[in-house]
Design a protein around this motif. Structure first.
Motif, PDB file in Angstrom:
ATOM      1  N   LEU A 273       0.819  -1.233  -0.019  1.00 35.63           N
ATOM      2  CA  LEU A 273      -0.090   0.097   0.082  1.00 35.63           C
ATOM      3  C   LEU A 273       0.790   1.279   0.075  1.00 35.63           C
ATOM      4  CD1 LEU A 273      -2.777  -0.769   2.434  1.00 35.63           C
ATOM      5  CD2 LEU A 273      -2.789  -1.119  -0.059  1.00 35.63           C
ATOM      6  N   LYS A 274       2.054   1.087   0.109  1.00 36.80           N
ATOM      7  CA  LYS A 274       3.034   2.331   0.026  1.00 36.80           C
ATOM      8  C   LYS A 274       3.197   2.726  -1.495  1.00 36.80           C
ATOM      9  CE  LYS A 274       5.590   0.956   4.237  1.00 36.80           C
ATOM     10  NZ  LYS A 274       6.919   0.558   4.882  1.00 36.80           N
ATOM     11  N   ARG A 275       2.759   1.884  -2.057  1.00 38.28           N
ATOM     12  CA  ARG A 275       2.978   2.203  -3.781  1.00 38.28           C
ATOM     13  C   ARG A 275       1.910   2.909  -4.291  1.00 38.28           C
ATOM     14  NH1 ARG A 275       4.709  -3.221  -6.188  1.00 38.28           N
ATOM     15  NH2 ARG A 275       4.959  -1.767  -8.269  1.00 38.28           N
ATOM     16  N   LEU A 276       2.342   3.848  -5.151  1.00 38.56           N
ATOM     17  CA  LEU A 276       1.264   4.764  -5.860  1.00 38.56           C
ATOM     18  C   LEU A 276       0.494   3.934  -6.685  1.00 38.56           C
ATOM     19  CD1 LEU A 276      -0.237   7.469  -6.302  1.00 38.56           C
ATOM     20  CD2 LEU A 276       1.583   7.979  -7.855  1.00 38.56           C
TER      21      LEU A 276
ATOM     22  N   LEU B 167      -8.088   2.194  -7.347  1.00 34.08           N
ATOM     23  CA  LEU B 167      -8.999   3.121  -7.897  1.00 34.08           C
ATOM     24  C   LEU B 167      -9.499   3.149  -9.126  1.00 34.08           C
ATOM     25  CD1 LEU B 167     -10.039   6.266  -7.372  1.00 34.08           C
ATOM     26  CD2 LEU B 167      -8.308   7.071  -8.480  1.00 34.08           C
ATOM     27  N   ILE B 168      -9.003   2.322 -10.232  1.00 30.64           N
ATOM     28  CA  ILE B 168      -9.608   1.935 -11.355  1.00 30.64           C
ATOM     29  C   ILE B 168     -10.794   0.717 -11.171  1.00 30.64           C
ATOM     30  CG2 ILE B 168      -9.030   0.592 -13.689  1.00 30.64           C
ATOM     31  CD1 ILE B 168      -6.344   1.628 -13.562  1.00 30.64           C
ATOM     32  N   GLY B 169     -10.395  -0.206 -10.238  1.00 24.97           N
ATOM     33  CA  GLY B 169     -11.358  -1.222  -9.862  1.00 24.97           C
ATOM     34  C   GLY B 169     -12.543  -0.611  -9.067  1.00 24.97           C
ATOM     35  N   ILE B 170     -12.494   0.450  -8.114  1.00 26.42           N
ATOM     36  CA  ILE B 170     -13.377   1.108  -7.470  1.00 26.42           C
ATOM     37  C   ILE B 170     -14.371   1.825  -8.461  1.00 26.42           C
ATOM     38  CG2 ILE B 170     -14.129   2.956  -5.954  1.00 26.42           C
ATOM     39  CD1 ILE B 170     -11.588   2.186  -4.592  1.00 26.42           C
ATOM     40  N   ILE B 171     -13.927   2.595  -9.194  1.00 26.89           N
ATOM     41  CA  ILE B 171     -14.627   3.403 -10.444  1.00 26.89           C
ATOM     42  C   ILE B 171     -15.346   2.321 -11.330  1.00 26.89           C
ATOM     43  CG2 ILE B 171     -14.556   4.935 -12.388  1.00 26.89           C
ATOM     44  CD1 ILE B 171     -12.169   6.295 -10.760  1.00 26.89           C
ATOM     45  N   GLY B 172     -14.559   1.480 -11.829  1.00 24.83           N
ATOM     46  CA  GLY B 172     -15.290   0.635 -12.846  1.00 24.83           C
ATOM     47  C   GLY B 172     -16.288  -0.460 -12.311  1.00 24.83           C
TER      48      GLY B 172
END
Length: 322
Positions: free
Chosen positions: A208-211, A218-223
């Motif tokens: 989770l330290k990696r952007l 975020l892609i998964g959340i929006i999609g």
């Protein structure tokens, strides 16, 4: 390796992936069938549509919380044992939904049912990828995910029909039985692999330290957010907006599932060629499909032999959800 041994190895590989896909089938059935039975749930619990929608949200919240928690604390467990534990948890949680006497306890049980969802798909995908050559990992993962999509062709329509005919609570008995069957299959066919010596909770959470990880999430959340916002109220949209008879809902969700199966198979194949290229192609496709759905929902297809589109007056989102 002799041809008979090759066939045996392929058979065991197929059964191992089928076992993991069965877990996805159980998850897909409990997740999506609730959406087709939302009206029956409202009547059974004497609640309104927004409250029934909260049962879908409770499951989704369980997915969000359970995925990182189980993945982190399961880092020290062999992957096979983790998959077994998650599927057993899912089965028990669904059986508690069957006996939940009121809305409050049903809300809690649906939240619990969602907890193993994301973690199971994560560990199942890792197991499947470890069983094949690097060039076939996309295919192996898509086959595991096929359990989720096939559930929309078989499990969800069947559970919807059973729920409409014999009582919506039987959905949870069906899922519990499939889950227990999955436990038996995973125990029998999925090979055991020892825990990685460097596995730890800190290592799992360190990602989770990696952007890039946050951007992927975020892609998964929006999609998926757009997808589920539509699918949650598919029964209401089809009956109240499109004017389709209620007994046609199993066929509607089956058709939806066919599209998911076809897309999953194609996506798995092209992902082996280019993961990012697949994402660039799929995400705009989802956006276009959702826009078309919003427009097409106002038109009903009437007639078996001649195609006739009949415009229907839309009640509007406020009336629909109220």
């Amino acid at each position: 390796m002799s041809p008979p041994v090759q066939r045996s190895a392929k058979r065991h590989l197929g059964l191992a992936i089928l076992s993991l896909a069965m877990g996805g089938f159980a998850i897909g059935t409990t997740e999506f069938a609730m959406m087709g039975l939302l009206k029956e749930v409202e009547e059974g619990l004497a609640i309104r549509t927004p409250e029934a929608g909260n049962l879908i949200s409770a499951y989704a919240l369980g997915v969000v919380i359970g995925a990182p928690v189980f993945a982190a604390f399961g880092a020290k467990l062999p992957r096979k044992h983790l998959a077994l534990g998650l599927m057993l948890f899912l089965s028990v949680a669904n059986l508690t939904s069957f006996i939940a006497p009121d809305y409050g306890l049903m809300l809690v049980s649906r939240f619990a049912s969602g907890l193993p969802h994301g973690a199971f798909f994560g560990v199942a995908a890792v197991i499947a990828a470890s069983l094949v050559a690097p060039t076939k990992r996309g295919w192996a993962i898509s086959m595991v995910m096929a359990g989720l999509t096939v559930s929309n062709v078989i499990g969800v329509p069947l559970a919807t029909w059973v729920g409409q005919t014999f009582g919506w609570r039987l959905l949870f008995v069906i899922v519990g039985a499939i889950g227990l069957g999955t436990v038996a299959m995973v125990w029998k066919f999925v090979p055991f692999e020892p825990v990685h010596p460097e596995a730890s909770i800190r290592r799992e959470l360190g990602a989770l330290k990696r952007l890039q990880v946050w951007l992927a999430l975020l892609i998964g959340i929006i999609g998926f957010g757009g997808f589920f916002a539509v699918y949650t109220y598919i029964a209401h949209t089809m009956t109240s907006v499109a004017g389709i008879p209620e007994n046609f809902i199993p066929a509607v969700v089956a058709l939806y599932g066919v599209g998911m199966v076809v897309g999953n198979i194609i996506g798995g194949r092209i992902a082996d060629r280019s993961v990012m290229g697949t994402i660039y192609f799929v995400m705009p496709g989802i956006a276009v499909a959702l826009v078309v759905y919003a427009i097409a929902a106002n038109w009903a297809l009437r007639g078996w032999w001649g195609i006739e589109f009949v415009s229907l007056k839309t009640r509007g989102p406020v009336a629909l959800l109220g």
